[in-house]
Design a protein around this motif. Structure first.
Motif, PDB file in Angstrom:
ATOM      1  N   ALA A 551      42.215  45.509  43.057  1.00 31.29           N
ATOM      2  CA  ALA A 551      42.192  44.053  43.254  1.00 31.29           C
ATOM      3  C   ALA A 551      41.881  43.294  41.972  1.00 31.29           C
ATOM      4  O   ALA A 551      41.368  42.180  42.007  1.00 31.29           O
ATOM      5  N   LYS A 552      42.220  43.871  40.834  1.00 31.34           N
ATOM      6  CA  LYS A 552      41.920  43.207  39.566  1.00 31.34           C
ATOM      7  C   LYS A 552      42.723  41.922  39.392  1.00 31.34           C
ATOM      8  O   LYS A 552      42.272  40.975  38.741  1.00 31.34           O
ATOM      9  N   GLY A 553      43.928  41.875  39.950  1.00 29.41           N
ATOM     10  CA  GLY A 553      44.778  40.696  39.795  1.00 29.41           C
ATOM     11  C   GLY A 553      44.694  39.710  40.938  1.00 29.41           C
ATOM     12  O   GLY A 553      45.351  38.666  40.902  1.00 29.41           O
ATOM     13  N   LEU A 554      43.865  39.996  41.947  1.00 26.57           N
ATOM     14  CA  LEU A 554      43.832  39.144  43.133  1.00 26.57           C
ATOM     15  C   LEU A 554      43.319  37.748  42.794  1.00 26.57           C
ATOM     16  O   LEU A 554      43.822  36.743  43.323  1.00 26.57           O
ATOM     17  N   GLY A 555      42.339  37.659  41.903  1.00 32.02           N
ATOM     18  CA  GLY A 555      41.833  36.358  41.512  1.00 32.02           C
ATOM     19  C   GLY A 555      42.871  35.530  40.768  1.00 32.02           C
ATOM     20  O   GLY A 555      42.999  34.316  40.988  1.00 32.02           O
ATOM     21  N   GLU A 556      43.632  36.179  39.898  1.00 30.73           N
ATOM     22  CA  GLU A 556      44.672  35.450  39.167  1.00 30.73           C
ATOM     23  C   GLU A 556      45.806  35.034  40.102  1.00 30.73           C
ATOM     24  O   GLU A 556      46.447  33.994  39.876  1.00 30.73           O
ATOM     25  N   TYR A 557      46.063  35.833  41.130  1.00 32.80           N
ATOM     26  CA  TYR A 557      47.054  35.397  42.121  1.00 32.80           C
ATOM     27  C   TYR A 557      46.570  34.131  42.818  1.00 32.80           C
ATOM     28  O   TYR A 557      47.328  33.157  42.977  1.00 32.80           O
TER      29      TYR A 557
END
Length: 571
Positions: A551-557
């Motif tokens: 979930a490393k990219g979930l915040g940027e999504y």
């Protein structure tokens, strides 16, 4: 000691920058080097290594770093503390001693519960490949007090690498909860290395020095307050924003449970003290819980994935046709214990290049039998090469199966675990439990007043990505993911806290969270909200089939989603 202890981080994970130890030692004054090498996935990796070599099971990159710097550390009086011992702290301690630097090496053990699973809750079924309780910092403090130059541990909390040295340096007691909590916060900030100094930072335009970020330093004072900084002349940035981002990383409720204290993240106060210097103050602590967290990893079986490329027109129809043909060739979906099929759309109509006209059909299968998901599966995809959809090709050749692990969080009574320090002279000392653990630590409330009083802005809005005013950092906590979001002004936060409800978060994060439980916790002192999405990662990173399994990219999504933003808040 009356002055602050300067603790420099040299690693944020197993595989981090090898040169960080030398850079930290030579870049300026430090009293102690600490390095974090363990994560839930790392324990599984080390268990596999130990199964092949009983003398292994520790992070060998730490030993490489010590070969480079330990003699100089001893000469300069710089201590070293690390959890790189993993599943074999005794083995790592012996290997460090064999370097011949004259360093006095101690280690902490007792966290490995593979031989005593009876009191873990929920009850353990089967035989996990790793089972480790999370210790605090008192074993480290005791080893340093006994004269150790190097202390290696097994599974302690990441923050304990700062808590233990600070408690030793300042002579804290077991019930100095505010001071201990302050050290927990400092440890949480620097545990992931350059993530505190501009790495992985949402507002990239703020980081004007784009060299690789210098690793962080925590200057922890006698009252538990601290300053986060880095060596002069190194890349990156230390700001209220970069520290906020790391504070929000991989947390849940504001009452942050730990083995030495409960740290109340809603009490933290941040201020910019100078260039690349952020002060952390006001941290409140209370009694720790009666249980210790336990991380269990077990073998989950075997998996394999193949990715089929779809190009141009009729993407969904081609994907459906490919899925139908493949499982017809394989003899049906039921022959696998688990099947996951994901259509990943990167294509656009009338694309200006071939690559921009493609989508991926990612098919993953799992089964206890490696033969079921091995070449039998991946070779079958190639039978579609001449008899499938137009433009068929794959991203990789057929591949063999790989083993995967399943993570389970658990707990164990403190009384069921014995933390032992093996001192440099070989003597052993049992670390006593703190005197005041409580059963309901998570519900402890300190009635900390809300420090922001701005009203949400009114007036016209415009459609814009929420990330134009909101920063985010996301990560994994077992099968859950958290997204810490924050703003830079009180006015922005007043809008955010009213806008980002559970329902809005579910809408913005898309279909994969539609049926999942979501919690949102307020951290007004940081102008932040913490969004916790339960179950999005299944049984943890080692078994997750998401393209972004941590979930490393979930915040940027989330930051990319276009919403109605008050015009007064936009640049």
């Amino acid at each position: 000691m009356t002055r602050a202890i300067r603790i420099g981080n040299i690693s944020g994970f197993y595989g981090d920058r090898l040169g960080a130890a030398r850079e930290m030692l030579d870049g300026g004054s430090v009293d102690l080097l600490c390095g974090d090498y363990l994560a839930e996935l790392t324990m599984l990796i080390l268990a596999k290594a130990q199964a092949k070599d009983p003398d292994g099971g520790y992070a060998k990159t730490f030993l490489t770093q010590m070969q480079d710097v330990l003699a100089d550390c001893v000469a300069r009086g710089v201590k070293v503390v690390s959890n790189a011992g993993g599943l074999n702290p005794a083995g790592l301690a012996a290997a460090i001693t064999e370097l011949g630097t004259g360093a006095r090496v101690a280690y902490v053990e007792g966290d490995d519960l593979r031989g005593s699973l009876e009191e873990i809750t929920p009850a353990v079924v089967g035989k996990p490949v790793s089972a480790n309780a999370y210790f605090g910092g008192w074993g480290i403090a005791e080893a340093l007090a006994a004269g150790a130059d190097v202390v290696v541990t097994g599974r302690v909390t990441d923050a304990s690498l700062v808590v233990g040295p600070a408690a030793w340096w300042h002579g804290w007691g077991r019930e100095d909860f505010d001071a201990l909590a302050g050290a927990v916060v400092a440890g949480h900030v620097i545990e992931c290395g350059p993530q505190a100094t501009g790495g992985n930072y949402a507002f990239l335009d703020e980081v004007t020095d784009r060299r690789y970020p210098g690793f962080p330093i925590a200057e922890v004072a006698a009252d538990g307050s601290s300053v986060i900084t880095k060596h002069p002349g190194t890349g990156g940035l230390v700001s209220v924003g970069t520290v906020t981002a790391q504070l929000l990383y991989e947390i849940a409720a504001p009452a942050y449970l730990g083995p030495d204290c409960t740290t109340h993240f809603d009490s933290i106060s941040l201020s910019q003290e100078g260039e690349d210097r952020v002060r952390i103050a006001g941290v409140r602590g209370s009694a720790p819980p009666e249980t210790l967290k336990v991380a269990l990893n077990e073998s989950g079986g075997y998996r394999n994935s193949m990715t089929l490329v779809l190009t141009g027109l009729d993407i969904e129809a081609k994907a459906a046709f490919a899925e139908q043909l493949l499982f017809e060739v394989l003899g049906g979906r039921d022959r696998f214990a688990e099947v996951d099929v994901r259509l990943l759309r990167f294509d656009s109509p009338d694309a200006p290049s071939n690559a921009e006209a493609t989508a991926h059909l990612r098919i993953t299968v799992k089964d206890p039998d490696p033969r079921v998901v091995g070449r039998t599966f991946s070779n079958a995809t190639m039978e579609l090469a001449l008899g499938g959809y137009a433009g068929f090709h794959t991203t990789t050749p057929p591949s063999a199966e790989s083993a995967f692990g399943v993570y389970h969080p658990a707990a164990v009574p403190r009384s069921a675990v014995t933390q032992t320090v093996v001192l440099p002279d070989g003597s052993r000392s049992v670390v006593a439990d703190p005197p005041t653990p409580v059963s309901d630590a998570a519900s402890q409330t300190l009635n900390i007043p809300n420090s922001t009083s701005s009203n949400p802005p009114t007036g016209p809005t415009t459609r814009a990505p929420i990330g134009r005013i909101v920063g985010a950092r996301s990560g994994d906590k077992g099968g859950d993911a958290n997204i810490g979001v924050w703003t830079r002004t009180d006015e922005e936060y007043a809008w955010l806290r009213g806008f980002l409800t559970v329902e809005r978060a579910r809408e913005l994060l898309g279909p994969e969270v539609a049926e999942l439980d979501i919690e949102i916790h307020e951290l007004a002192n940081l102008r932040a909200l913490n969004v916790v999405v339960h179950g999005i990662l299944g049984d943890g990173v080692a078994s997750s089939v998401r393209p972004d399994p941590q979930a490393k990219g979930l915040g940027e999504y989330l930051r990319s989603r276009v919403v109605d933003v008050p015009e007064s808040l936009l640049p």
